[in-house]
Design a protein around this motif. Structure first.
Motif: not given
Length: 131
Positions: A37-41, A51-54, A100-101
């Motif tokens: 599985e891709a990280s983006s998926a 997204p954008g938060d720690e 992020d991915a």
């Protein structure tokens, strides 16, 4: 850029404390235990991930006991610390970062290589954020 983007250095910014990995309200917001599985998926299917938060990025590794100290030492050079797992055969390494991915994929690869070089395997990863 240890100090962040150039515009933050130029105009300044409010410094906030990093996410505390020991917070009791942290919940798993994204994870993958499938090498294919891709990280983006994995991040796209995560409905609670902000997204954008720690996040606390936590990797699950299985390495022989005689290699655990060395693996922790090497991972520590990149800011990872060992977390309690409750499973004596499972090594959890975690650090706080914005995820992020691309960076997730890089860290997955890094952990897989580290585990393999020490006769182990990387089983997967999870990202935790306040619930």
């Amino acid at each position: 850029m240890a100090d962040g983007p150039w515009w933050r250095r130029l105009f300044g910014s409010v410094k906030t404390a990093a996410l505390d990995p020991g917070r009791p309200d942290l919940v798993v917001v994204a994870s993958s235990f499938d090498d294919a599985e891709a990280s983006s998926a994995a991040l796209e299917r995560a409905d609670r991930f902000v997204p954008g938060d720690e996040v606390v990025l936590r990797h699950h590794l299985r390495v022989p006991a005689e290699h655990v100290a060395r693996v922790c030492e090497l991972a520590g050079q990149d800011g990872y610390v060992r977390a309690e797992s409750g499973d004596p055969g499972l090594l959890l390494l975690q650090r706080v970062q914005v995820l992020d991915a691309l960076h997730c994929s890089q860290e997955r690869s890094r952990m897989a290589g580290l585990a393999q070089r020490h006769d182990g395997v990387a089983e997967g990863w999870e990202a935790l954020q306040p619930g």
